[in-house]
Design a protein around this motif. Structure first.
Motif, PDB file in Angstrom:
ATOM      1  N   HIS A  47      -2.717  -1.064 -12.069  1.00 26.81           N
ATOM      2  CA  HIS A  47      -3.164   0.300 -12.350  1.00 26.81           C
ATOM      3  C   HIS A  47      -4.576   0.575 -11.818  1.00 26.81           C
ATOM      4  O   HIS A  47      -5.214   1.551 -12.219  1.00 26.81           O
ATOM      5  CB  HIS A  47      -3.080   0.563 -13.856  1.00 26.81           C
ATOM      6  N   LYS A  48      -5.037  -0.273 -10.923  1.00 26.27           N
ATOM      7  CA  LYS A  48      -6.331  -0.062 -10.273  1.00 26.27           C
ATOM      8  C   LYS A  48      -6.131   0.590  -8.903  1.00 26.27           C
ATOM      9  O   LYS A  48      -5.139   0.346  -8.224  1.00 26.27           O
ATOM     10  CB  LYS A  48      -7.073  -1.392 -10.110  1.00 26.27           C
ATOM     11  N   ARG A  49      -7.107   1.411  -8.512  1.00 25.59           N
ATOM     12  CA  ARG A  49      -7.074   2.040  -7.195  1.00 25.59           C
ATOM     13  C   ARG A  49      -7.636   1.073  -6.145  1.00 25.59           C
ATOM     14  O   ARG A  49      -8.334   0.109  -6.494  1.00 25.59           O
ATOM     15  CB  ARG A  49      -7.885   3.333  -7.193  1.00 25.59           C
TER      16      ARG A  49
ATOM     17  N   GLY B 140     -10.466  -6.958  -0.785  1.00 27.93           N
ATOM     18  CA  GLY B 140      -9.677  -6.834   0.433  1.00 27.93           C
ATOM     19  C   GLY B 140      -8.387  -7.638   0.376  1.00 27.93           C
ATOM     20  O   GLY B 140      -7.325  -7.166   0.795  1.00 27.93           O
ATOM     21  N   GLY B 141      -8.474  -8.845  -0.159  1.00 25.36           N
ATOM     22  CA  GLY B 141      -7.275  -9.672  -0.290  1.00 25.36           C
ATOM     23  C   GLY B 141      -6.259  -9.062  -1.240  1.00 25.36           C
ATOM     24  O   GLY B 141      -5.043  -9.115  -0.995  1.00 25.36           O
ATOM     25  N   MET B 142      -6.752  -8.457  -2.300  1.00 23.90           N
ATOM     26  CA  MET B 142      -5.854  -7.813  -3.269  1.00 23.90           C
ATOM     27  C   MET B 142      -5.185  -6.580  -2.651  1.00 23.90           C
ATOM     28  O   MET B 142      -4.008  -6.311  -2.908  1.00 23.90           O
ATOM     29  CB  MET B 142      -6.632  -7.451  -4.539  1.00 23.90           C
ATOM     30  N   LYS B 143      -5.928  -5.857  -1.845  1.00 23.62           N
ATOM     31  CA  LYS B 143      -5.337  -4.703  -1.144  1.00 23.62           C
ATOM     32  C   LYS B 143      -4.176  -5.165  -0.261  1.00 23.62           C
ATOM     33  O   LYS B 143      -3.123  -4.529  -0.213  1.00 23.62           O
ATOM     34  CB  LYS B 143      -6.387  -3.994  -0.283  1.00 23.62           C
TER      35      LYS B 143
ATOM     36  N   LEU C 172      -3.377   1.621   2.325  1.00 26.98           N
ATOM     37  CA  LEU C 172      -2.998   2.168   1.018  1.00 26.98           C
ATOM     38  C   LEU C 172      -3.602   3.564   0.864  1.00 26.98           C
ATOM     39  O   LEU C 172      -4.674   3.858   1.414  1.00 26.98           O
ATOM     40  CB  LEU C 172      -3.508   1.269  -0.113  1.00 26.98           C
ATOM     41  N   LEU C 173      -2.945   4.418   0.105  1.00 29.90           N
ATOM     42  CA  LEU C 173      -3.519   5.733  -0.196  1.00 29.90           C
ATOM     43  C   LEU C 173      -4.597   5.550  -1.261  1.00 29.90           C
ATOM     44  O   LEU C 173      -4.316   5.057  -2.359  1.00 29.90           O
ATOM     45  CB  LEU C 173      -2.424   6.684  -0.689  1.00 29.90           C
ATOM     46  N   PRO C 174      -5.846   5.923  -0.952  1.00 28.02           N
ATOM     47  CA  PRO C 174      -6.979   5.562  -1.814  1.00 28.02           C
ATOM     48  C   PRO C 174      -6.979   6.234  -3.185  1.00 28.02           C
ATOM     49  O   PRO C 174      -7.607   5.735  -4.118  1.00 28.02           O
ATOM     50  CB  PRO C 174      -8.207   5.981  -0.992  1.00 28.02           C
TER      51      PRO C 174
END
Length: 282
Positions: free
Chosen positions: A133-135, A141-144, A88-90
Motif C-alpha cells: 500500500h506504499k506509492r 529502487g529494488g522494491m520498485k 510504475l504510475l507514481p
C-alpha cells in the motif's frame, strides 16, 4: 520441451535521413517452453530491438516471430515486459499498479475477491506484501523493480521479457533481485528472455546465453549452453570450475571476437600535425 517461440530469420531496417539503417540481420532463434535465455552483447548490437520485436512493439522488416505457431505483430498480455526503469504510475500504490494489469487481463474471468487474492499472491511472490500500500516514492529502487515484476507476472504471461531489469540497482540489491528471480523461475517455470550487460548475471541465471555480434546488421554470433545444475548458489558457483569456464567463454566472445573499438574523431591539432607530416613527405 516444446518450442514456444520461434524467431525466424528476422531483419530490422529503420529509415533514417541518411538512408536505411539495418539494425538486425537474419536473427534466428528457437526458444523452448520454460527456458531462461539471456541476450548479451555490446551497446548497439540490437538486443533491445530483438526484445521489442518479440514484444510486438516493432514489426520485423523481414522474417517473423511465432509464438505457439501464431505470428506476433502487436503487443499482447501473453508477453509481459519489465524495463530497466520500473515504469510504475507514481500516484498509485504498489497494489494498485498490479491491479491495473490484473483488471486488464482478468476483468471478465475473476471476481473482485479472486482479483484481490491474485494481486496479493503476486506481490508476496516478489516479497513485497509488507509494502503493497506504499506509492513508488515511498519505496527503494529494488522494491520498485519487484513491483514491476509482480505486475508482469500477474498477467500470467507465457513469456517474460526483461530489458536490463537490474541495471540501475546497486550490487547488493541486484544480487537479491537475481536470487528472487531464480526462486520465481523455479516455482513458475516461466519462459524468460532477459537482456543484460552483466556476464556473471547471464551465467548465473540462464539456460542459454545468446551472444550478439556488433551492429550494424547485428546477428547471433554464438549460443552458449549453461549446463550448471539448478538450483544455483552464487557463493558455491564462485569456486566452481565449470562456472568459470562458461564465464570465460562469454568474456572471450565479447572482448576478443567482438572487441568494440571506439572511433574518436581527431582534434584540430592532430589534423594539423598530420597535414604537416604529409607536406614534409612531399
Amino acid at each position: 520441451m516444446t518450442t514456444i517461440l520461434d524467431i525466424s530469420k528476422i531483419d530490422m531496417v529503420f529509415p533514417t535521413p541518411k538512408g536505411d539503417f539495418t539494425a538486425l540481420k537474419e536473427v534466428d532463434l528457437k526458444i523452448k517452453k520454460g527456458e531462461f535465455i539471456s541476450l548479451i552483447g555490446h551497446s548497439g548490437c540490437g538486443k533491445s530491438t530483438v526484445l521489442n520485436v518479440v514484444a510486438g512493439l516493432h514489426q520485423a522488416t523481414n522474417g517473423a516471430v511465432l509464438l505457439n505457431n501464431k505470428e506476433v505483430n502487436e503487443p499482447g498480455p501473453e508477453r509481459a515486459v519489465v524495463f530497466q526503469n520500473h515504469s510504475l504510475l507514481p500516484w498509485l500504490t504498489a497494489y494498485q499498479n498490479v491491479e491495473l494489469a490484473v483488471k486488464q487481463v482478468f476483468s471478465k474471468t475473476m471476481s473482485a475477491k479472486e482479483m484481490q487474492d491474485w494481486i496479493e499472491h503476486n506481490l508476496t511472490l516478489v516479497h513485497m506484501e509488507h509494502a503493497m500500500h506504499k506509492r513508488p516514492d515511498e519505496i527503494s529502487g529494488g522494491m520498485k523493480q519487484r513491483v514491476g515484476i509482480a505486475r508482469a507476472l500477474s498477467m500470467q504471461p507465457e513469456i517474460l521479457l526483461l530489458d536490463e531489469p537490474f541495471g540501475a540497482l546497486d550490487a547488493l540489491t541486484r544480487a537479491h533481485m537475481q536470487d528472487s528471480l531464480m526462486e520465481i523461475q523455479d516455482e513458475l517455470s516461466n519462459t524468460v528472455i532477459m537482456i543484460t550487460h552483466d556476464v556473471d548475471e547471464a551465467v548465473l541465471l540462464s539456460d542459454r546465453i545468446v551472444m550478439m555480434t556488433n551492429g550494424p546488421a547485428a546477428t547471433i554470433g554464438e549460443i552458449l549452453d549453461v549446463d550448471l545444475p539448478r538450483p544455483r548458489d552464487r557463493l558455491a558457483l564462485a569456486n566452481d570450475p565449470r562456472y568459470n569456464e562458461l564465464r570465460s567463454e562469454v568474456l572471450t566472445f565479447l572482448y576478443e571476437k567482438q572487441r568494440k573499438i571506439e572511433v574518436i574523431a581527431p582534434s584540430e591539432p592532430v589534423k594539423k600535425e598530420a597535414d604537416e607530416s604529409k607536406s614534409a613527405v612531399a
